[in-house]
Design a protein around this motif. Structure first.
Motif, PDB file in Angstrom:
ATOM      1  N   LEU A 110       0.826  -1.204   0.000  1.00  0.00           N
ATOM      2  CA  LEU A 110       0.000   0.000   0.000  1.00  0.00           C
ATOM      3  C   LEU A 110       0.866   1.261   0.000  1.00  0.00           C
ATOM      4  N   LEU A 111       1.875   1.290   0.862  1.00  0.00           N
ATOM      5  CA  LEU A 111       2.773   2.443   0.908  1.00  0.00           C
ATOM      6  C   LEU A 111       3.508   2.615  -0.420  1.00  0.00           C
ATOM      7  N   ARG A 112       3.938   1.522  -0.991  1.00  0.00           N
ATOM      8  CA  ARG A 112       4.645   1.590  -2.270  1.00  0.00           C
ATOM      9  C   ARG A 112       3.741   2.124  -3.379  1.00  0.00           C
ATOM     10  N   ALA A 113       2.467   1.711  -3.362  1.00  0.00           N
ATOM     11  CA  ALA A 113       1.517   2.207  -4.369  1.00  0.00           C
ATOM     12  C   ALA A 113       1.360   3.723  -4.265  1.00  0.00           C
ATOM     13  N   VAL A 114       1.287   4.231  -3.036  1.00  0.00           N
ATOM     14  CA  VAL A 114       1.179   5.678  -2.839  1.00  0.00           C
ATOM     15  C   VAL A 114       2.454   6.372  -3.329  1.00  0.00           C
ATOM     16  N   ASN A 115       3.603   5.820  -2.989  1.00  0.00           N
ATOM     17  CA  ASN A 115       4.870   6.417  -3.421  1.00  0.00           C
ATOM     18  C   ASN A 115       4.949   6.485  -4.945  1.00  0.00           C
ATOM     19  N   GLU A 116       4.621   5.395  -5.603  1.00  0.00           N
ATOM     20  CA  GLU A 116       4.700   5.347  -7.063  1.00  0.00           C
ATOM     21  C   GLU A 116       3.715   6.317  -7.714  1.00  0.00           C
ATOM     22  N   LYS A 117       2.492   6.357  -7.206  1.00  0.00           N
ATOM     23  CA  LYS A 117       1.492   7.282  -7.749  1.00  0.00           C
ATOM     24  C   LYS A 117       1.904   8.727  -7.463  1.00  0.00           C
ATOM     25  N   GLY A 118       2.488   8.962  -6.299  1.00  0.00           N
ATOM     26  CA  GLY A 118       2.968  10.295  -5.966  1.00  0.00           C
ATOM     27  C   GLY A 118       4.024  10.767  -6.955  1.00  0.00           C
ATOM     28  N   ILE A 119       4.956   9.908  -7.292  1.00  0.00           N
ATOM     29  CA  ILE A 119       5.979  10.245  -8.287  1.00  0.00           C
ATOM     30  C   ILE A 119       5.309  10.592  -9.607  1.00  0.00           C
ATOM     31  N   GLU A 120       4.365   9.751 -10.015  1.00  0.00           N
ATOM     32  CA  GLU A 120       3.643   9.966 -11.272  1.00  0.00           C
ATOM     33  C   GLU A 120       2.916  11.316 -11.287  1.00  0.00           C
ATOM     34  N   MET A 121       2.441  11.747 -10.121  1.00  0.00           N
ATOM     35  CA  MET A 121       1.692  13.000 -10.020  1.00  0.00           C
ATOM     36  C   MET A 121       2.583  14.214  -9.736  1.00  0.00           C
ATOM     37  N   GLY A 122       3.886  14.010  -9.671  1.00  0.00           N
ATOM     38  CA  GLY A 122       4.801  15.130  -9.504  1.00  0.00           C
ATOM     39  C   GLY A 122       5.220  15.438  -8.083  1.00  0.00           C
ATOM     40  N   ALA A 123       4.947  14.548  -7.154  1.00  0.00           N
ATOM     41  CA  ALA A 123       5.345  14.774  -5.760  1.00  0.00           C
ATOM     42  C   ALA A 123       6.850  14.573  -5.608  1.00  0.00           C
ATOM     43  N   THR A 124       7.416  15.269  -4.647  1.00  0.00           N
ATOM     44  CA  THR A 124       8.831  15.105  -4.348  1.00  0.00           C
ATOM     45  C   THR A 124       9.074  14.585  -2.933  1.00  0.00           C
ATOM     46  N   VAL A 125       8.046  14.624  -2.082  1.00  0.00           N
ATOM     47  CA  VAL A 125       8.172  14.179  -0.694  1.00  0.00           C
ATOM     48  C   VAL A 125       6.877  13.491  -0.277  1.00  0.00           C
ATOM     49  N   VAL A 126       7.013  12.469   0.570  1.00  0.00           N
ATOM     50  CA  VAL A 126       5.854  11.829   1.199  1.00  0.00           C
ATOM     51  C   VAL A 126       5.970  12.071   2.699  1.00  0.00           C
ATOM     52  N   HIS A 127       4.868  12.489   3.300  1.00  0.00           N
ATOM     53  CA  HIS A 127       4.816  12.790   4.734  1.00  0.00           C
ATOM     54  C   HIS A 127       3.827  11.822   5.373  1.00  0.00           C
TER      55      HIS A 127
END
Length: 166
Positions: A110-127
């Motif tokens: 689940l965490l990995r899915a969020v990280n990967e989608k975040g990258i795809e959406m232009g995120a640079t940090v996960v909090h």
């Protein structure tokens, strides 16, 4: 088991699981018994509550772990802009895995899915805010490369993650 984006049809199952996880956590910290807490207070708990679920659903960053129609785990996240001098930050509000399915890699996926989608959406940090006594969650976040600071916050630099290609 499938990790997939959360959908409106997941509301009841995810709500039940999220409340069960919150109740489990509070049973260790609350002096009051769960049953004695005001219903209106309990109704407002969690990201699956009436006022929040749609926001997290629309974010594209909330996922469920499902098998044979059973929700085994969930993660609620959203993109925040201009936070902590960061343009695009993924905020993980809550995640949980049914006790029966814990220690099987579901939280990791689940965490990995969020990280990967975040990258795809232009995120640079996960909090991700983690309770200081939640050692399994701390270890899970560290396994994915998050670091902990004194504010009891786990952060993951997605630029490093891209380099590592997890």
């Amino acid at each position: 088991m499938e990790i997939r984006p959360m959908k409106m049809k997941d509301l009841i199952k995810v709500r039940d699981l999220e409340i069960a996880c919150i109740r489990e956590y509070f049973s260790k910290t609350l002096e009051n018994k769960w049953e004695e807490l005001p219903e209106e207070w309990k109704e407002g708990l969690g990201a699956s509550c009436r006022g929040s679920f749609g926001l997290y659903l629309d974010s594209g960053l909330s996922f469920v772990a499902e098998e044979d129609g059973e929700v085994m785990g969930f993660i609620f996240a959203q993109m925040l802009h201009h936070v902590y001098n960061v343009e695009n930050l993924v905020w993980i509000e809550n995640m949980g895995v049914h006790p029966y399915y814990r220690r099987n890699g579901i939280g990791y996926k689940l965490l990995r899915a969020v990280n990967e989608k975040g990258i795809e959406m232009g995120a640079t940090v996960v909090h991700s805010a983690i309770q200081p006594d939640n050692l399994p969650s701390i270890m899970l976040h560290k396994k994915l490369g998050f670091f902990m600071d004194r504010r009891e916050v786990a952060l993951l630099d997605l630029n490093d993650l891209k380099k590592k290609k997890i």
